[in-house]
Design a protein around this motif. Structure first.
Motif, PDB file in Angstrom:
ATOM      1  N   HIS A  74       5.515  14.511 -10.025  1.00 42.60           N
ATOM      2  CA  HIS A  74       6.291  14.390  -8.785  1.00 42.60           C
ATOM      3  C   HIS A  74       5.399  14.679  -7.578  1.00 42.60           C
ATOM      4  CE1 HIS A  74       9.776  14.488  -6.162  1.00 42.60           C
ATOM      5  NE2 HIS A  74       9.482  15.714  -5.780  1.00 42.60           N
ATOM      6  N   PHE A  75       4.607  15.747  -7.674  1.00 44.46           N
ATOM      7  CA  PHE A  75       3.734  16.074  -6.547  1.00 44.46           C
ATOM      8  C   PHE A  75       2.676  14.996  -6.336  1.00 44.46           C
ATOM      9  CE2 PHE A  75      -0.095  17.798  -4.647  1.00 44.46           C
ATOM     10  CZ  PHE A  75       0.427  18.100  -3.392  1.00 44.46           C
ATOM     11  N   ALA A  76       2.145  14.432  -7.402  1.00 44.02           N
ATOM     12  CA  ALA A  76       1.150  13.358  -7.258  1.00 44.02           C
ATOM     13  C   ALA A  76       1.737  12.187  -6.470  1.00 44.02           C
ATOM     14  CB  ALA A  76       0.653  12.900  -8.624  1.00 44.02           C
ATOM     15  N   ASP A  77       2.979  11.836  -6.752  1.00 40.29           N
ATOM     16  CA  ASP A  77       3.649  10.764  -5.992  1.00 40.29           C
ATOM     17  C   ASP A  77       3.808  11.163  -4.528  1.00 40.29           C
ATOM     18  OD1 ASP A  77       3.903   9.253  -8.300  1.00 40.29           O
ATOM     19  OD2 ASP A  77       6.004   9.823  -8.642  1.00 40.29           O
ATOM     20  N   MET A  78       4.259  12.402  -4.299  1.00 37.85           N
ATOM     21  CA  MET A  78       4.452  12.883  -2.931  1.00 37.85           C
ATOM     22  C   MET A  78       3.131  12.914  -2.171  1.00 37.85           C
ATOM     23  SD  MET A  78       7.103  16.033  -3.585  1.00 37.85           S
ATOM     24  CE  MET A  78       7.524  16.375  -1.892  1.00 37.85           C
ATOM     25  N   ALA A  79       2.088  13.418  -2.815  1.00 32.62           N
ATOM     26  CA  ALA A  79       0.786  13.547  -2.155  1.00 32.62           C
ATOM     27  C   ALA A  79       0.218  12.181  -1.789  1.00 32.62           C
ATOM     28  CB  ALA A  79      -0.182  14.313  -3.048  1.00 32.62           C
ATOM     29  N   LYS A  80       0.399  11.210  -2.669  1.00 35.18           N
ATOM     30  CA  LYS A  80      -0.083   9.859  -2.390  1.00 35.18           C
ATOM     31  C   LYS A  80       0.586   9.309  -1.132  1.00 35.18           C
ATOM     32  CE  LYS A  80      -0.461   5.284  -4.480  1.00 35.18           C
ATOM     33  NZ  LYS A  80      -0.164   4.463  -5.660  1.00 35.18           N
ATOM     34  N   GLU A  81       1.896   9.464  -1.041  1.00 36.96           N
ATOM     35  CA  GLU A  81       2.634   8.998   0.140  1.00 36.96           C
ATOM     36  C   GLU A  81       2.243   9.793   1.378  1.00 36.96           C
ATOM     37  OE1 GLU A  81       5.107   6.374   0.686  1.00 36.96           O
ATOM     38  OE2 GLU A  81       3.821   5.815  -0.993  1.00 36.96           O
ATOM     39  N   HIS A  82       2.116  11.101   1.228  1.00 30.96           N
ATOM     40  CA  HIS A  82       1.735  11.972   2.342  1.00 30.96           C
ATOM     41  C   HIS A  82       0.385  11.540   2.908  1.00 30.96           C
ATOM     42  CE1 HIS A  82      -0.040  15.673   4.091  1.00 30.96           C
ATOM     43  NE2 HIS A  82       1.184  15.859   4.541  1.00 30.96           N
ATOM     44  N   HIS A  83      -0.569  11.292   2.043  1.00 35.37           N
ATOM     45  CA  HIS A  83      -1.891  10.835   2.504  1.00 35.37           C
ATOM     46  C   HIS A  83      -1.767   9.502   3.232  1.00 35.37           C
ATOM     47  CE1 HIS A  83      -4.078  13.430  -0.702  1.00 35.37           C
ATOM     48  NE2 HIS A  83      -3.831  14.100   0.391  1.00 35.37           N
ATOM     49  N   ARG A  84      -0.952   8.610   2.722  1.00 37.19           N
ATOM     50  CA  ARG A  84      -0.763   7.311   3.357  1.00 37.19           C
ATOM     51  C   ARG A  84      -0.156   7.476   4.750  1.00 37.19           C
ATOM     52  NH1 ARG A  84       2.951   3.625   3.992  1.00 37.19           N
ATOM     53  NH2 ARG A  84       4.559   4.632   2.758  1.00 37.19           N
ATOM     54  N   TRP A  85       0.849   8.357   4.879  1.00 42.59           N
ATOM     55  CA  TRP A  85       1.482   8.586   6.179  1.00 42.59           C
ATOM     56  C   TRP A  85       0.482   9.141   7.189  1.00 42.59           C
ATOM     57  CZ3 TRP A  85       5.722  11.913   3.487  1.00 42.59           C
ATOM     58  CH2 TRP A  85       6.597  11.088   2.779  1.00 42.59           C
ATOM     59  N   ILE A  86      -0.295  10.141   6.769  1.00 40.55           N
ATOM     60  CA  ILE A  86      -1.265  10.763   7.688  1.00 40.55           C
ATOM     61  C   ILE A  86      -2.338   9.752   8.064  1.00 40.55           C
ATOM     62  CG2 ILE A  86      -2.951  12.618   7.976  1.00 40.55           C
ATOM     63  CD1 ILE A  86       0.027  13.543   7.943  1.00 40.55           C
ATOM     64  N   ASP A  87      -2.834   9.006   7.080  1.00 41.38           N
ATOM     65  CA  ASP A  87      -3.822   7.963   7.383  1.00 41.38           C
ATOM     66  C   ASP A  87      -3.280   6.989   8.423  1.00 41.38           C
ATOM     67  OD1 ASP A  87      -5.683   9.011   5.612  1.00 41.38           O
ATOM     68  OD2 ASP A  87      -5.267   7.553   4.020  1.00 41.38           O
ATOM     69  N   ALA A  88      -2.025   6.579   8.281  1.00 43.54           N
ATOM     70  CA  ALA A  88      -1.423   5.628   9.217  1.00 43.54           C
ATOM     71  C   ALA A  88      -1.308   6.233  10.620  1.00 43.54           C
ATOM     72  CB  ALA A  88      -0.057   5.177   8.704  1.00 43.54           C
ATOM     73  N   MET A  89      -0.919   7.509  10.692  1.00 42.68           N
ATOM     74  CA  MET A  89      -0.778   8.141  12.002  1.00 42.68           C
ATOM     75  C   MET A  89      -2.126   8.343  12.696  1.00 42.68           C
ATOM     76  SD  MET A  89       2.393  10.809  11.684  1.00 42.68           S
ATOM     77  CE  MET A  89       2.499  11.157   9.927  1.00 42.68           C
ATOM     78  N   LEU A  90      -3.192   8.508  11.920  1.00 41.20           N
ATOM     79  CA  LEU A  90      -4.525   8.711  12.504  1.00 41.20           C
ATOM     80  C   LEU A  90      -5.349   7.429  12.535  1.00 41.20           C
ATOM     81  CD1 LEU A  90      -5.480  12.173  10.939  1.00 41.20           C
ATOM     82  CD2 LEU A  90      -4.355  11.687  13.120  1.00 41.20           C
ATOM     83  N   ALA A  91      -4.725   6.304  12.221  1.00 39.92           N
ATOM     84  CA  ALA A  91      -5.447   5.030  12.141  1.00 39.92           C
ATOM     85  C   ALA A  91      -6.065   4.607  13.468  1.00 39.92           C
ATOM     86  CB  ALA A  91      -4.523   3.929  11.615  1.00 39.92           C
ATOM     87  N   GLY A  92      -5.542   5.102  14.572  1.00 38.77           N
ATOM     88  CA  GLY A  92      -6.097   4.755  15.879  1.00 38.77           C
ATOM     89  C   GLY A  92      -7.442   5.386  16.165  1.00 38.77           C
ATOM     90  N   LEU A  93      -7.861   6.301  15.303  1.00 39.32           N
ATOM     91  CA  LEU A  93      -9.168   6.947  15.448  1.00 39.32           C
ATOM     92  C   LEU A  93     -10.111   6.403  14.379  1.00 39.32           C
ATOM     93  CD1 LEU A  93      -8.064  10.689  15.823  1.00 39.32           C
ATOM     94  CD2 LEU A  93      -8.701   9.108  17.649  1.00 39.32           C
ATOM     95  N   GLY A  94     -11.306   6.039  14.791  1.00 40.21           N
ATOM     96  CA  GLY A  94     -12.316   5.616  13.825  1.00 40.21           C
ATOM     97  C   GLY A  94     -12.869   6.803  13.070  1.00 40.21           C
ATOM     98  N   ARG A  95     -13.642   6.527  12.047  1.00 35.61           N
ATOM     99  CA  ARG A  95     -14.211   7.604  11.226  1.00 35.61           C
ATOM    100  C   ARG A  95     -15.036   8.581  12.069  1.00 35.61           C
ATOM    101  NH1 ARG A  95     -14.863   8.979   6.100  1.00 35.61           N
ATOM    102  NH2 ARG A  95     -16.717  10.126   5.467  1.00 35.61           N
ATOM    103  N   THR A  96     -15.872   8.073  12.936  1.00 33.11           N
ATOM    104  CA  THR A  96     -16.707   8.934  13.774  1.00 33.11           C
ATOM    105  C   THR A  96     -15.842   9.788  14.692  1.00 33.11           C
ATOM    106  OG1 THR A  96     -18.522   7.353  13.698  1.00 33.11           O
ATOM    107  CG2 THR A  96     -18.570   8.961  15.479  1.00 33.11           C
ATOM    108  N   GLU A  97     -14.791   9.190  15.261  1.00 34.68           N
ATOM    109  CA  GLU A  97     -13.895   9.953  16.128  1.00 34.68           C
ATOM    110  C   GLU A  97     -13.165  11.047  15.351  1.00 34.68           C
ATOM    111  OE1 GLU A  97     -12.506   6.726  19.462  1.00 34.68           O
ATOM    112  OE2 GLU A  97     -11.881   6.399  17.384  1.00 34.68           O
ATOM    113  N   ARG A  98     -12.738  10.744  14.146  1.00 33.93           N
ATOM    114  CA  ARG A  98     -12.079  11.775  13.323  1.00 33.93           C
ATOM    115  C   ARG A  98     -13.052  12.906  13.008  1.00 33.93           C
ATOM    116  NH1 ARG A  98     -10.121   7.196  10.638  1.00 33.93           N
ATOM    117  NH2 ARG A  98     -11.440   7.637   8.851  1.00 33.93           N
TER     118      ARG A  98
END
Length: 161
Positions: free
Chosen positions: A116-140
């Motif tokens: 259950h946590f593996a499923d949650m963590a996968k989605e959580h990572h996807r959500w955070i990645d999407a919210m920070l997508a406006g920043l490039g790797r160097t900016e992050r």
């Protein structure tokens, strides 16, 4: 309202109160991210952020005493106890007496809890990645380093207060 559509106090403009305005920007970003994560955990997994935090701590550590869990999450033992009991009732964690101290209990993820946590963590990572997508790797990387510097500054200020 800022260009990104997230409301900020003081219109997000730096001036002679730049420290306060920077703090307010950090706070508004944190609050928006947390609100979205809370809503999505509830919508997608019928779960809460505190439950997610407990599962994440157990995923990292393997097993923990209730006391270690409350210290790791910076919450009272009473809050952790109620959450762990609910997670146990859902079959996501096991709770056993400590062999070393009968007053302590050991908490660990069950196989169902780990999945259950593996499923949650996968989605959580996807959500955070999407919210920070406006920043490039160097900016992050730069922001991460600057926030580390801020964290150090905050710690130093506490020792001088």
């Amino acid at each position: 309202m800022s260009a990104a559509g997230i409301r900020e106090k003081h219109d997000g403009i730096l001036d002679d109160r730049s420290s306060v305005r920077l703090w307010l920007r950090l706070l508004s970003c944190t609050m928006v991210i947390e609100k979205r994560v809370r809503r999505r955990l509830d919508d997608r997994f019928d779960s809460t952020l505190p439950r997610f935090d407990i599962l994440a701590a157990l995923d990292r550590a393997g097993t923990m005493t209730m006391g270690a869990l409350s210290r790791a999450l910076l919450v009272s033992k009473g809050n952790v106890t109620a959450l762990v009991q609910a997670l146990k009732a859902d079959g996501l964690v096991d709770l056993t007496p400590s062999p070393d101290d009968r007053r302590a209990s050991i908490v660990r993820l069950t196989p169902k809890g780990a999945a259950h946590f593996a499923d949650m963590a996968k989605e959580h990572h996807r959500w955070i990645d999407a919210m920070l997508a406006g920043l490039g790797r160097t900016e992050r990387e730069q922001l991460f380093a600057l926030l580390g510097k801020l964290k150090t500054s905050i710690a130093v200020e506490e020792t001088q207060a």
